[in-house]
Design a protein around this motif. Structure first.
Motif, PDB file in Angstrom:
ATOM      1  N   THR A  99       8.260 -77.127   8.563  1.00  0.00           N
ATOM      2  CA  THR A  99       8.170 -75.921   7.741  1.00  0.00           C
ATOM      3  C   THR A  99       6.996 -75.088   8.242  1.00  0.00           C
ATOM      4  O   THR A  99       5.879 -75.574   8.294  1.00  0.00           O
ATOM      5  CB  THR A  99       7.966 -76.305   6.257  1.00  0.00           C
ATOM      6  N   PHE A 100       7.285 -73.823   8.626  1.00  0.00           N
ATOM      7  CA  PHE A 100       6.202 -72.957   9.117  1.00  0.00           C
ATOM      8  C   PHE A 100       5.466 -72.308   7.956  1.00  0.00           C
ATOM      9  O   PHE A 100       4.270 -72.095   8.003  1.00  0.00           O
ATOM     10  CB  PHE A 100       6.760 -71.874  10.046  1.00  0.00           C
ATOM     11  N   ALA A 101       6.207 -71.969   6.889  1.00  0.00           N
ATOM     12  CA  ALA A 101       5.588 -71.353   5.707  1.00  0.00           C
ATOM     13  C   ALA A 101       6.524 -71.519   4.525  1.00  0.00           C
ATOM     14  O   ALA A 101       7.741 -71.571   4.701  1.00  0.00           O
ATOM     15  CB  ALA A 101       5.341 -69.869   5.953  1.00  0.00           C
ATOM     16  N   SER A 102       5.946 -71.623   3.332  1.00  0.00           N
ATOM     17  CA  SER A 102       6.777 -71.646   2.131  1.00  0.00           C
ATOM     18  C   SER A 102       5.987 -71.069   0.967  1.00  0.00           C
ATOM     19  O   SER A 102       4.760 -71.071   0.986  1.00  0.00           O
ATOM     20  CB  SER A 102       7.263 -73.071   1.817  1.00  0.00           C
ATOM     21  N   ALA A 103       6.704 -70.531  -0.014  1.00  0.00           N
ATOM     22  CA  ALA A 103       6.050 -69.931  -1.177  1.00  0.00           C
ATOM     23  C   ALA A 103       6.981 -69.995  -2.373  1.00  0.00           C
ATOM     24  O   ALA A 103       8.198 -69.900  -2.209  1.00  0.00           O
ATOM     25  CB  ALA A 103       5.682 -68.479  -0.878  1.00  0.00           C
ATOM     26  N   ALA A 160      11.282 -70.430   2.192  1.00  0.00           N
ATOM     27  CA  ALA A 160      10.586 -71.038   3.317  1.00  0.00           C
ATOM     28  C   ALA A 160      11.234 -70.631   4.629  1.00  0.00           C
ATOM     29  O   ALA A 160      12.350 -70.110   4.654  1.00  0.00           O
ATOM     30  CB  ALA A 160      10.608 -72.554   3.185  1.00  0.00           C
ATOM     31  N   GLU A 209      11.689 -65.652  10.122  1.00  0.00           N
ATOM     32  CA  GLU A 209      10.425 -65.237   9.524  1.00  0.00           C
ATOM     33  C   GLU A 209      10.586 -63.869   8.855  1.00  0.00           C
ATOM     34  O   GLU A 209      10.043 -63.625   7.775  1.00  0.00           O
ATOM     35  CB  GLU A 209       9.328 -65.171  10.594  1.00  0.00           C
ATOM     36  N   TYR A 265      12.302 -64.389   5.607  1.00  0.00           N
ATOM     37  CA  TYR A 265      11.342 -64.978   4.677  1.00  0.00           C
ATOM     38  C   TYR A 265      10.478 -63.877   4.055  1.00  0.00           C
ATOM     39  O   TYR A 265      10.235 -63.838   2.850  1.00  0.00           O
ATOM     40  CB  TYR A 265      10.486 -65.989   5.437  1.00  0.00           C
ATOM     41  N   GLU A 266      10.052 -62.944   4.888  1.00  0.00           N
ATOM     42  CA  GLU A 266       9.210 -61.847   4.405  1.00  0.00           C
ATOM     43  C   GLU A 266       9.988 -60.898   3.490  1.00  0.00           C
ATOM     44  O   GLU A 266       9.430 -60.315   2.579  1.00  0.00           O
ATOM     45  CB  GLU A 266       8.628 -61.067   5.596  1.00  0.00           C
ATOM     46  N   THR A 273       2.799 -62.973   2.361  1.00  0.00           N
ATOM     47  CA  THR A 273       3.427 -63.548   3.554  1.00  0.00           C
ATOM     48  C   THR A 273       2.453 -64.547   4.166  1.00  0.00           C
ATOM     49  O   THR A 273       1.264 -64.298   4.263  1.00  0.00           O
ATOM     50  CB  THR A 273       3.764 -62.467   4.584  1.00  0.00           C
ATOM     51  N   ALA A 274       2.992 -65.678   4.553  1.00  0.00           N
ATOM     52  CA  ALA A 274       2.152 -66.696   5.167  1.00  0.00           C
ATOM     53  C   ALA A 274       2.424 -66.743   6.650  1.00  0.00           C
ATOM     54  O   ALA A 274       3.553 -66.582   7.080  1.00  0.00           O
ATOM     55  CB  ALA A 274       2.447 -68.044   4.520  1.00  0.00           C
ATOM     56  N   ALA A 313       2.693 -68.443  10.423  1.00  0.00           N
ATOM     57  CA  ALA A 313       3.166 -69.734  10.922  1.00  0.00           C
ATOM     58  C   ALA A 313       1.965 -70.588  11.320  1.00  0.00           C
ATOM     59  O   ALA A 313       0.974 -70.075  11.800  1.00  0.00           O
ATOM     60  CB  ALA A 313       4.069 -69.520  12.123  1.00  0.00           C
TER      61      ALA A 313
END
Ligand SMILES: [Zn+2]
Length: 273
Positions: A74-78, A86, A199, A202-203, A270-271, A273
């Motif tokens: 997982t590169f990012a999750s929220a 994610a 990504e 995700y954004e 936004t997170a 990677a």
């Protein structure tokens, strides 16, 4: 490589990648090219060549992939309304074993045929949405239809948001993801390694989910169709109502209009990677 054998001198009319070839140019598929129908007479998998012939028929073909998807990283999750969003790296295995013939307009099932092609493995990136609270209290069968219908609409909206060919993104819905232990919708990139679409999805999560709800709600169909919730594989099920109910649980407060959704999308953290 897709080769039209209708004229005296066969000519190449297009190229598709190996992943798309599995579902679009298997033998006996009806391949659509520039609004014209072509029947796939022969697919030489090893030579990467599909031989097609111009036809005019009242049906289209639909081959469903049996896809196994496993998240690798997982590169990012929220957290998000009703669940979690994610993006990350995944391994996709795709196998096609059969196709259906569906009548234009009514999607009436006119029969089916076998597909004999090897399984393909693809390491790529994906965006995913884990439905937490939004999926609580659902019957499993309803949730299955809702996830698939919502996923199909999200896939269509993603293609518009990112200006893609819908085939650039694959869809996997799992009523109970072995990885997340919860209902999950994955949109994965259909090329090895991905090109950064995940990504971006995700954004733009809020726009994506609200857009999918708008697409389904605004569709002229009664209970789901290929333009919104996807081909109707079970004609007696109201995929439209189920998918809408799920999506509305995932966009609390921003279903009303695309404007609100867009604002929410821009404001979302936004997170990296
Ligand atoms: Zn529809």
């Amino acid at each position: 490589m897709i080769i039209d054998t209708t004229p005296d001198r066969p000519r190449v009319i297009g190229e598709i990648d190996i992943f798309a070839a599995q579902t679009l140019v298997h033998e006996d598929a009806i391949y659509i090219h520039e609004s014209a129908q072509f029947h796939v007479d022969r697919l030489d998998w090893d030579e990467r060549k599909a031989y097609v012939r111009r036809v005019d028929v009242d049906h289209y073909t639909y081959a469903d992939r049996a896809v196994t998807l496993k998240p690798l990283e997982t590169f990012a999750s929220a957290p998000t309304d009703g669940g979690t969003r994610a993006h990350g790296e995944v391994m996709v295995s795709s196998l096609v074993t059969m196709f259906k013939k569906l009548k234009f307009g009514t999607d009436e099932n006119l029969g089916w045929g076998p597909v004999h092609l090897p399984e393909i493995e693809l390491q790529t990136t994906a965006y995913w949405l884990v439905a937490g609270e939004a999926a609580q209290g659902w019957r499993r069968a309803d949730l299955d239809v809702a996830l698939l219908g919502a996923g199909r609409a999200m896939q269509a909206v993603a293609a518009v948001l990112l200006m893609l060919d819908p085939r650039d993104l694959g869809l996997v819905s799992q009523v109970r993801s072995p990885h997340h232990q919860a209902p999950t919708i994955y949109l994965y990139e259909a090329v090895p390694g991905g090109v950064g679409l995940s990504e971006r999805l995700y954004e733009r999560h809020a726009e994506l989910v609200a857009g999918a709800a708008d697409l389904i709600a605004g569709c002229a169909c009664v209970s789901g169709c290929p333009a919104c919730t996807g081909p109707r594989l079970e004609p007696d099920v109201d995929a439209k109502a189920l998918a809408l109910r799920l999506l509305r649980g995932l966009v609390a407060g921003c279903v009303a209009g695309a404007e609100g959704a867009a604002a929410a999308g821009n404001a979302a953290p936004t997170a990296a990677a």
